[in-house]
Design a protein around this motif. Structure first.
Motif, PDB file in Angstrom:
ATOM      1  N   VAL A  70       0.539  -1.664  -0.123  1.00 52.37           N
ATOM      2  CA  VAL A  70      -0.034  -0.180   0.065  1.00 52.37           C
ATOM      3  C   VAL A  70       0.785   1.887   0.371  1.00 52.37           C
ATOM      4  O   VAL A  70       0.794   2.166  -0.342  1.00 52.37           O
ATOM      5  N   GLU A  71       1.782   0.975   0.664  1.00 49.71           N
ATOM      6  CA  GLU A  71       2.411   2.252   0.301  1.00 49.71           C
ATOM      7  C   GLU A  71       3.616   2.267  -0.003  1.00 49.71           C
ATOM      8  O   GLU A  71       3.718   4.025  -1.038  1.00 49.71           O
ATOM      9  N   GLU A  72       3.431   2.187  -0.983  1.00 45.16           N
ATOM     10  CA  GLU A  72       4.813   1.770  -2.874  1.00 45.16           C
ATOM     11  C   GLU A  72       3.419   2.513  -3.725  1.00 45.16           C
ATOM     12  O   GLU A  72       2.918   3.272  -4.699  1.00 45.16           O
ATOM     13  N   ILE A  73       2.089   1.801  -3.691  1.00 48.08           N
ATOM     14  CA  ILE A  73       1.179   2.344  -4.449  1.00 48.08           C
ATOM     15  C   ILE A  73       0.851   3.993  -4.377  1.00 48.08           C
ATOM     16  O   ILE A  73       0.542   4.863  -5.357  1.00 48.08           O
ATOM     17  N   LEU A  74       0.712   4.261  -2.279  1.00 46.17           N
ATOM     18  CA  LEU A  74       0.576   5.348  -2.370  1.00 46.17           C
ATOM     19  C   LEU A  74       1.625   6.115  -3.082  1.00 46.17           C
ATOM     20  O   LEU A  74       1.277   7.327  -3.191  1.00 46.17           O
ATOM     21  N   ALA A  75       2.978   6.410  -2.910  1.00 44.98           N
ATOM     22  CA  ALA A  75       3.962   6.742  -3.303  1.00 44.98           C
ATOM     23  C   ALA A  75       4.039   7.338  -4.583  1.00 44.98           C
ATOM     24  O   ALA A  75       4.254   8.091  -5.359  1.00 44.98           O
ATOM     25  N   ASP A  76       4.051   6.087  -5.150  1.00 51.20           N
ATOM     26  CA  ASP A  76       3.321   6.473  -6.487  1.00 51.20           C
ATOM     27  C   ASP A  76       2.322   7.105  -7.490  1.00 51.20           C
ATOM     28  O   ASP A  76       2.311   8.305  -7.879  1.00 51.20           O
ATOM     29  N   TYR A  77       0.766   7.184  -6.413  1.00 52.11           N
ATOM     30  CA  TYR A  77      -0.461   8.528  -6.754  1.00 52.11           C
ATOM     31  C   TYR A  77       0.145   9.710  -6.318  1.00 52.11           C
ATOM     32  O   TYR A  77       0.015  10.138  -7.117  1.00 52.11           O
ATOM     33  N   PHE A  78       0.480   9.393  -5.423  1.00 54.02           N
ATOM     34  CA  PHE A  78       0.738  11.098  -4.804  1.00 54.02           C
ATOM     35  C   PHE A  78       1.930  12.094  -6.110  1.00 54.02           C
ATOM     36  O   PHE A  78       1.738  12.606  -6.055  1.00 54.02           O
ATOM     37  N   GLU A  79       2.857  10.687  -6.475  1.00 51.30           N
ATOM     38  CA  GLU A  79       4.394  11.333  -7.363  1.00 51.30           C
ATOM     39  C   GLU A  79       3.819  11.977  -8.301  1.00 51.30           C
ATOM     40  O   GLU A  79       3.397  12.859  -8.890  1.00 51.30           O
ATOM     41  N   SER A  80       2.731  11.132  -9.190  1.00 49.95           N
ATOM     42  CA  SER A  80       1.749  11.411 -10.157  1.00 49.95           C
ATOM     43  C   SER A  80       0.394  12.969 -10.139  1.00 49.95           C
ATOM     44  O   SER A  80       0.331  13.322 -10.456  1.00 49.95           O
ATOM     45  N   VAL A  81       0.333  12.553  -8.704  1.00 49.59           N
ATOM     46  CA  VAL A  81      -0.910  13.578  -8.519  1.00 49.59           C
ATOM     47  C   VAL A  81       0.387  15.121  -8.248  1.00 49.59           C
ATOM     48  O   VAL A  81      -0.448  16.075  -9.026  1.00 49.59           O
ATOM     49  N   SER A  82       1.568  15.441  -7.953  1.00 46.27           N
ATOM     50  CA  SER A  82       1.838  16.110  -7.433  1.00 46.27           C
ATOM     51  C   SER A  82       2.310  16.688  -8.804  1.00 46.27           C
ATOM     52  O   SER A  82       2.836  18.186  -9.130  1.00 46.27           O
ATOM     53  N   GLU A  83       3.170  15.960  -9.857  1.00 49.32           N
ATOM     54  CA  GLU A  83       3.397  15.687 -11.278  1.00 49.32           C
ATOM     55  C   GLU A  83       2.076  16.856 -11.667  1.00 49.32           C
ATOM     56  O   GLU A  83       2.398  17.728 -12.289  1.00 49.32           O
ATOM     57  N   VAL A  84       0.798  16.309 -11.483  1.00 44.27           N
ATOM     58  CA  VAL A  84      -0.199  16.444 -12.196  1.00 44.27           C
ATOM     59  C   VAL A  84      -0.737  18.595 -11.962  1.00 44.27           C
ATOM     60  O   VAL A  84      -0.543  19.081 -12.262  1.00 44.27           O
ATOM     61  N   LEU A  85      -0.394  18.466 -10.342  1.00 45.35           N
ATOM     62  CA  LEU A  85      -0.513  20.153  -9.710  1.00 45.35           C
ATOM     63  C   LEU A  85       0.125  20.941  -9.800  1.00 45.35           C
ATOM     64  O   LEU A  85      -0.341  22.287  -9.209  1.00 45.35           O
ATOM     65  N   LYS A  86       1.695  20.460  -9.835  1.00 44.49           N
ATOM     66  CA  LYS A  86       2.423  21.731  -9.236  1.00 44.49           C
ATOM     67  C   LYS A  86       2.558  22.986 -10.670  1.00 44.49           C
ATOM     68  O   LYS A  86       2.332  23.124  -9.723  1.00 44.49           O
ATOM     69  N   PRO A  87       2.384  22.767 -11.817  1.00 43.08           N
ATOM     70  CA  PRO A  87       2.167  23.914 -12.730  1.00 43.08           C
ATOM     71  C   PRO A  87       1.028  24.760 -12.187  1.00 43.08           C
ATOM     72  O   PRO A  87       0.652  25.980 -12.721  1.00 43.08           O
ATOM     73  N   TYR A  88      -0.395  24.478 -11.446  1.00 42.45           N
ATOM     74  CA  TYR A  88      -0.993  25.291 -11.198  1.00 42.45           C
ATOM     75  C   TYR A  88      -0.976  25.335  -9.748  1.00 42.45           C
ATOM     76  O   TYR A  88      -1.850  26.956  -9.557  1.00 42.45           O
ATOM     77  N   ILE A  89      -0.244  24.918  -9.085  1.00 51.72           N
ATOM     78  CA  ILE A  89      -0.042  25.168  -7.540  1.00 51.72           C
ATOM     79  C   ILE A  89       1.591  25.687  -7.013  1.00 51.72           C
ATOM     80  O   ILE A  89       1.392  27.503  -6.849  1.00 51.72           O
ATOM     81  N   LYS A  90       1.969  24.886  -6.834  1.00 52.38           N
ATOM     82  CA  LYS A  90       3.483  24.779  -6.686  1.00 52.38           C
ATOM     83  C   LYS A  90       4.200  26.307  -7.911  1.00 52.38           C
ATOM     84  O   LYS A  90       4.568  26.822  -6.550  1.00 52.38           O
ATOM     85  N   ASP A  91       4.073  25.986  -8.716  1.00 50.34           N
ATOM     86  CA  ASP A  91       5.071  26.673  -9.877  1.00 50.34           C
ATOM     87  C   ASP A  91       4.260  27.995  -9.786  1.00 50.34           C
ATOM     88  O   ASP A  91       4.919  29.271 -10.124  1.00 50.34           O
ATOM     89  N   ARG A  92       2.588  28.426  -8.527  1.00 52.44           N
ATOM     90  CA  ARG A  92       2.670  30.032  -8.839  1.00 52.44           C
ATOM     91  C   ARG A  92       2.014  30.012  -7.280  1.00 52.44           C
ATOM     92  O   ARG A  92       1.186  31.403  -7.237  1.00 52.44           O
ATOM     93  N   GLY A  93       2.768  29.740  -6.789  1.00 60.74           N
ATOM     94  CA  GLY A  93       2.869  30.046  -5.531  1.00 60.74           C
ATOM     95  C   GLY A  93       2.229  29.637  -4.320  1.00 60.74           C
ATOM     96  O   GLY A  93       1.547  30.176  -3.056  1.00 60.74           O
ATOM     97  N   TYR A  94       1.787  29.424  -4.391  1.00 54.52           N
ATOM     98  CA  TYR A  94      -0.083  28.258  -3.447  1.00 54.52           C
ATOM     99  C   TYR A  94       0.298  26.939  -2.620  1.00 54.52           C
ATOM    100  O   TYR A  94       1.109  26.141  -2.913  1.00 54.52           O
ATOM    101  N   GLU A  95      -0.158  27.219  -1.524  1.00 54.41           N
ATOM    102  CA  GLU A  95       0.005  26.696  -0.443  1.00 54.41           C
ATOM    103  C   GLU A  95      -0.520  25.101  -0.483  1.00 54.41           C
ATOM    104  O   GLU A  95      -1.931  25.789  -1.294  1.00 54.41           O
ATOM    105  N   VAL A  96      -0.405  24.073  -0.810  1.00 56.85           N
ATOM    106  CA  VAL A  96      -1.810  23.087  -0.548  1.00 56.85           C
ATOM    107  C   VAL A  96      -1.600  22.204   0.037  1.00 56.85           C
ATOM    108  O   VAL A  96      -0.944  22.041   1.089  1.00 56.85           O
ATOM    109  N   GLU A  97      -2.406  21.731   1.020  1.00 53.76           N
ATOM    110  CA  GLU A  97      -3.380  20.305   1.242  1.00 53.76           C
ATOM    111  C   GLU A  97      -4.035  20.068   0.624  1.00 53.76           C
ATOM    112  O   GLU A  97      -4.679  19.762   0.292  1.00 53.76           O
TER     113      GLU A  97
END
Length: 171
Positions: A92-119
């Motif tokens: 489960v830890e491995e599937i979650l790590a892969d999932y969160f990595e994929s989510v981070s890739e998708v969100l980065k240009p819209y959130i982190k790269d624009r200076g937003y904090e996220v939960e």
């Protein structure tokens, strides 16, 4: 059903950006890489993305107004972490790590790269508590679910479409 709810500052994203982000979120579950990352692919219409735009005087973090914060809540019901991990033969830890990595890739240009904090958090609901158009969705990996995937919509299914699924008891 993955249901994504993004609570964002008002005007954080244009209509085009919302559409693009919703497409990219849907790709996590139904795109060309989903089977390799998650061990499954879902019918595209299972994924719902809702943007809730919040005025600055109504968005508080730690009791203080926060104009550069995005809260994301996700509900998974079509698959569980345990089921996906078992399907792929990983933890489960491995599937979650892969999932969160994929989510981070998708969100980065819209959130982190624009200076937003996220939960971001994910909740899992029992498959048995879910209906689409008044129907219980077909079992995972069944012929009926494959048809829903290909048609990108719900429709009635019959016992024959479930016969190839060892998890489904038929009379």
């Amino acid at each position: 059903m993955p249901l994504w709810q993004l609570f964002t500052p008002k005007d954080a994203f244009t209509s085009e950006e919302k559409s693009d982000l919703a497409q990219r979120i849907s790709d996590i579950y139904s795109g060309p890489r989903s089977k390799g990352i998650l061990g499954f692919e879902l019918p595209r219409f299972y994924t719902t993305v809702v943007f809730h735009e919040i005025e600055a005087d109504s968005f508080f973090v730690g009791g203080k107004s926060h104009e550069k914060f995005v809260q994301i809540e996700v509900v998974h019901i079509a698959r569980t972490n345990e089921g996906a991990a078992a399907l792929m033969g990983i933890s489960v830890e491995e599937i979650l790590a892969d999932y969160f990595e994929s989510v981070s890739e998708v969100l980065k240009p819209y959130i982190k790269d624009r200076g937003y904090e996220v939960e971001f958090h994910v909740e899992t609901a029992p498959f048995e508590t879910w209906k689409i158009d008044g129907m219980t969705p077909p079992p995972p990996e069944s012929a009926a679910e494959r048809r829903w995937f290909e048609d990108n919509r719900s429709s009635a299914y019959n016992a024959e479409e479930l016969n190839n699924d060892p998890r489904v008891a038929t009379a």
